[in-house]
Design an enzyme around this catalytic site. Sequence first.
Site, PDB file in Angstrom:
ATOM      1  CD  GLU A 291      69.552  79.349 -31.684  1.00 33.22           C
ATOM      2  OE1 GLU A 291      70.436  79.367 -30.812  1.00 33.22           O
ATOM      3  OE2 GLU A 291      69.365  80.292 -32.498  1.00 33.22           O
ATOM      4  N   PRO A 292      64.121  76.698 -33.205  1.00 32.43           N
ATOM      5  CG  PRO A 292      62.832  74.732 -33.264  1.00 32.43           C
ATOM      6  CD  PRO A 292      64.237  75.230 -33.048  1.00 32.43           C
ATOM      7  CB  CYS A 362      43.997 105.846 -25.543  1.00 27.98           C
ATOM      8  SG  CYS A 362      42.950 105.508 -24.140  1.00 27.98           S
TER       9      CYS A 362
HETATM   10  C1  LIG Z   1      64.271  84.909 -32.804  1.00 26.27           C
HETATM   11  C2  LIG Z   1      65.348  83.917 -32.841  1.00 26.27           C
HETATM   12  C3  LIG Z   1      65.054  82.572 -32.982  1.00 26.27           C
HETATM   13  C4  LIG Z   1      63.656  82.045 -33.170  1.00 26.27           C
HETATM   14  O1  LIG Z   1      63.045  82.514 -34.323  1.00 26.27           O
HETATM   15  P1  LIG Z   1      61.637  81.884 -34.796  1.00 26.27           P
HETATM   16  O2  LIG Z   1      61.345  82.635 -36.034  1.00 26.27           O
HETATM   17  O3  LIG Z   1      60.656  82.131 -33.722  1.00 26.27           O
HETATM   18  O4  LIG Z   1      61.869  80.437 -35.032  1.00 26.27           O
HETATM   19  C5  LIG Z   1      66.105  81.677 -32.957  1.00 26.27           C
HETATM   20  N1  LIG Z   1      67.387  82.091 -32.802  1.00 26.27           N
HETATM   21  C6  LIG Z   1      67.702  83.398 -32.655  1.00 26.27           C
HETATM   22  C7  LIG Z   1      69.100  83.779 -32.468  1.00 26.27           C
HETATM   23  C8  LIG Z   1      66.708  84.347 -32.678  1.00 26.27           C
HETATM   24  O5  LIG Z   1      67.023  85.633 -32.550  1.00 26.27           O
END
Ligand SMILES: *Cc1c(COP(=O)(O)O)cnc(C)c1O
Length: 432
Positions: A291-292, A362
């Site tokens: 999940e990038p 501000c």
């Molecule tokens: C934030 C998150 C990601 C993505 O993280 P990156 O650092 O942007 O790659 C993937 N999976 C989960 C569950 C997350 O919380």
Amino acid sequence: MFVSENLGVNAKGHLTIDGADTIELAQQYGTPLYVMDENLIRENLRRFHDSMNKFYEGRGEVHFASKAFSCMEMCRIVASEGDGLDAVSIGELYTAVKAGFPMEKVGFHGNNKSDEELRYCLEVGVGHIIVDNIPELHRLEAIAKDMGKKPHIMFRIKPGIEAHTHEKVLTGQIDSKFGFALETGEAFEAVKEAVSCGNVVFYGVHCHIGSQIFDIEPFEEAAKTMLGFIAKVKNELGYEIKGLNLGGGFGIKYLTEHDPEPFEKFIERVSAVVKAQCAELGIAQPRMYIEPGRAIVGSAGITLYKVGARKVIPDIRTYISVDGGMPDNPRYILYQSEYEAVVANKADQPRDEKVTIAGRCCESGDLIGENMPLQHAESGDIIAVLATGAYNFSMAMTYNRLQRPAVVFVKDGEARIGVRRESLDDIIRNDV
Ligand SMILES: *Cc1c(COP(=O)(O)O)cnc(C)c1O
């Protein structure tokens, strides 16, 4: 020359992004302005899914983490590359639905999902719900039964891996609000319960160890730990877990001196570990998900601002005030994040001053950065802050009743609007 390779300088000395003149973009669309390079977004997605195909024989899926940058046009781009999405709220799901995204390629996350969100997941048919805790499992079961559905679920696991990154983006350790702990046996007890549920299909396990991680080792360690857990479940419960989701967190270059491993290397080494561990543990190779978020969009975006005042405080510092700040980029005030900046209309000149770029809110803490090398900037200049494609637009707010900026996508030198700038009427839309 610049931190991202898609940036250049044209004959006028103007900064370009994928060939488009940033000064013309600022004139045409106004400032502040987010500019996203579509070709680079696509290339980043392909680098991940191509290496999943190469090193894990096509049994992997890339799910872009929407929280890094979510809008309908982004969903369309991800869909057209054949990749999936990770979503964490009904708003991110709704954006995907409205963009016509194939919802079976969506994973739904969150440590505190509402009943409304769980129902919506089942209604629109998301591929997986990543369950965070037992009360959530019970609520989901009841909702699934009520709606006559049988959703596929994964469990969010804390594998107890410490990665080197900012503590606010560390998520895999035991003291985390996310998921089930391994060490305490909590995760195993939860799986025991889930595999006997009649209203959900227990499909996989998920972990996400943190964000902006440069080393590959913590990912290898996480994969090993998770596979050990999959083997334990197989041996002790006779249940085969089919999916392994290793989350995101791949680090990117914000500064020229940053040197993250190429994405391909992550996938190559993690795939090798997964295959070797499966052979050793005598388990089937799971379907692998990553999940990038940041890695797909971070380097693909820049933010353009117009300089208002230049304020020199002798022997202390020089402030360059711009027409945006923490409302469009809250990352400095949250994490003291560092960025590089360029005076976009003087991009061919050396960055021979060190300045503080200040926002217009501000708050004294409303800064884009301190000690930033920059060309001599004056009123009317356009400043580009680089590598702002992740967690800027998606974190934007309307503090001081500022309107959120527009997002423009650039492809082969041509620009088009992706998200319109908020109007003054947008600001009062829900006021009564
Ligand atoms: C934030 C998150 C990601 C993505 O993280 P990156 O650092 O942007 O790659 C993937 N999976 C989960 C569950 C997350 O919380």
